[in-house]
Design an enzyme around this catalytic site. Structure first.
Site, PDB file in Angstrom:
ATOM      1  N   LYS A 195      48.566  25.882  53.606  1.00 59.39           N
ATOM      2  CA  LYS A 195      49.255  24.440  53.486  1.00 59.39           C
ATOM      3  C   LYS A 195      49.216  23.606  52.375  1.00 59.39           C
ATOM      4  CE  LYS A 195      50.312  25.317  57.579  1.00 59.39           C
ATOM      5  NZ  LYS A 195      49.691  24.956  57.900  1.00 59.39           N
TER       6      LYS A 195
HETATM    7  C1  PLP Z   1      49.704  25.557  60.430  1.00 63.44           C
HETATM    8  C2  PLP Z   1      50.376  24.928  61.744  1.00 63.44           C
HETATM    9  C3  PLP Z   1      49.897  23.903  62.860  1.00 63.44           C
HETATM   10  C4  PLP Z   1      48.946  24.593  62.659  1.00 63.44           C
HETATM   11  O1  PLP Z   1      47.785  23.834  62.026  1.00 63.44           O
HETATM   12  P1  PLP Z   1      45.870  23.994  62.363  1.00 63.44           P
HETATM   13  O2  PLP Z   1      45.796  23.277  60.985  1.00 63.44           O
HETATM   14  O3  PLP Z   1      45.906  25.659  61.987  1.00 63.44           O
HETATM   15  O4  PLP Z   1      45.336  24.117  63.254  1.00 63.44           O
HETATM   16  C5  PLP Z   1      50.358  23.753  63.609  1.00 63.44           C
HETATM   17  N1  PLP Z   1      52.094  23.432  63.244  1.00 63.44           N
HETATM   18  C6  PLP Z   1      52.907  24.126  62.265  1.00 63.44           C
HETATM   19  C7  PLP Z   1      54.105  23.709  62.315  1.00 63.44           C
HETATM   20  C8  PLP Z   1      51.630  24.504  61.326  1.00 63.44           C
HETATM   21  O5  PLP Z   1      52.309  25.527  60.606  1.00 63.44           O
END
Ligand code: PLP
Length: 385
Positions: free
Chosen positions: A184
């Site tokens: 992210k």
């Molecule tokens: C990565 C992601 C999540 C989950 O994030 P985590 O921190 O891994 O739980 C949820 N929604 C979207 C759209 C994502 O890309």
């Protein structure tokens, strides 16, 4: 052709993160503590929220969010199939029913008109996903929520730092969930944050830590420092100071990261926008995307190859790529449970078959960007009809 394979989305960590993690390890306090509190305050400030609660993931932040909003059995939550599965899993986990609606063709974000059609007597909340970092149409969504008395929990896993009509994502709906997963825009390895007003976040806090409180007004004072009370069946998804040590340094780098993401997105837009075989992502008027993912859509009728081969051709040219997302409704669990057919969400389904995400991260140098462009142009030129 380039020598090394260009990774799709590596974490961008430096000596600062390493030093702060080391400091935490040496400090004698490694779980939730002062660094988590500090990171919560810093992030809340960056996104213009009153308050924030750090969690182990965005999935957890959404789970806690639904729980504290009182969403449960008998309720429906409206969201989109064009997302990662966990957006929908959290709805199932609180015993509510996910109601999926299609997305808008330009941004692939949830379509407010489809939300309006789906609202019924059981609807309790709307869960918009700011896909690829582009904000959803929050004016329409908040309007619907207000007129029907619904709660809004935003999946902002992609959307740090995004803005809708000048307002930072994180300060718009009732609650917003951010992700610090390794791919992210900033990372703590695994991590998440729930933002909202101070009262709701204080109510959410015990949901992330076994439902335990140390409310100074409770009997804790009289009994002693060992005393706590369990006030609800909370989850166990607190962030550690080790993660927050990384998060603090990453957040300081966010403006620089964001500038680079935007530069790369602009260069891709200029170069790839000229190819008739490719549809590039857009940024709507008065919206600032966080440019988490650069998803192009192939005009397959103008190419002799399908999406899978396009991705293999990029890999041959040593460019990593991916697909965001395999729509939730075609995964066997949801397909079989709710009887979904692929065409039930036509915009999602049609787009899915021609989506390709190319590398977009702050560690890309100008040569990397040129290599990605060259590879895409080369594949298109070679396989155009
Ligand atoms: C990565 C992601 C999540 C989950 O994030 P985590 O921190 O891994 O739980 C949820 N929604 C979207 C759209 C994502 O890309």
């Amino acid at each position: 052709m380039r020598d090394a394979f260009l990774e799709f989305s590596p974490p961008c960590l430096g000596e600062e993160e390493i030093a702060n993690v080391e400091d935490t390890l040496r400090s004698g306090w490694i779980t939730t503590g002062p660094k988590v509190r500090g990171f919560e305050e810093e992030l809340a400030q960056v996104v213009g929220a009153e308050s924030a609660l750090a969690t182990f993931s965005a999935t957890d932040a959404m789970q806690v969010g639904l729980a504290v909003m009182g969403v449960g059995a008998g309720d429906e939550v409206i969201t989109t199939p064009m997302t990662f599965c966990s957006t929908v899993h959290v709805i199932e986990h609180v015993g509510a029913v996910p109601v999926l609606v299609d997305v808008e063709p330009d941004t692939l974000c949830i379509d407010p008109e489809r939300i309006a059609e789906a609202i019924g007597p059981k609807t309790k909340a709307i869960l918009p996903v700011h896909l690829y970092g582009h904000p959803c149409d929050m004016t329409e969504i908040l309007g619907l929520a207000e007129s029907h008395g619904l709660l809004v929990l935003e999946d902002a896993a992609h959307a740090l730092p995004a803005r809708f009509q000048g307002r930072p994502v994180g300060s718009i709906g009732d609650l917003t969930a951010f992700s610090f997963y390794s791919t992210k825009n900033i990372t703590t390895g695994e991590g998440g944050m729930l933002t909202g007003d101070a009262e709701l976040i204080e109510k959410a806090r015990p949901w992330a830590l076994h439902g335990m409180t140390r409310d100074p007004l409770s009997r804790y004072r009289e009994e002693g420092s060992w005393y706590y009370e369990v006030v609800l069946p909370g989850f166990k998804c607190n962030m550690t100071d080790i993660q927050a040590a990384m998060g603090h340094e990453q957040l300081r780098k966010l403006p620089g990261f964001q500038q680079r993401r935007r530069e790369v997105a602009d260069r891709y837009g200029q170069a790839l926008g000229e190819l008739p075989e490719i549809e590039i992502p857009i940024e709507r008027e008065r919206c600032d995307s966080a440019w988490h993912i650069y998803a192009i859509r192939l005009r397959l009728e103008q190419l002799k190859i399908d999406r899978a081969q396009f991705i293999r051709e990029l890999a041959k040219r040593r460019i990593g790529s991916s697909v965001h997302f395999i729509p939730v409704h075609i995964h066997p669990y949801f397909r079989d449970k709710y009887g979904f057919r692929p065409e039930d969400f036509p915009v999602t389904w049609e787009s899915y078959q021609r989506l390709v995400s190319v590398p977009l991260h702050p560690a890309l140098n100008d040569d990397d960007v040129a290599d990605v462009i060259e590879a895409v142009v080369d594949v298109v030129t070679r396989f155009r009809r």
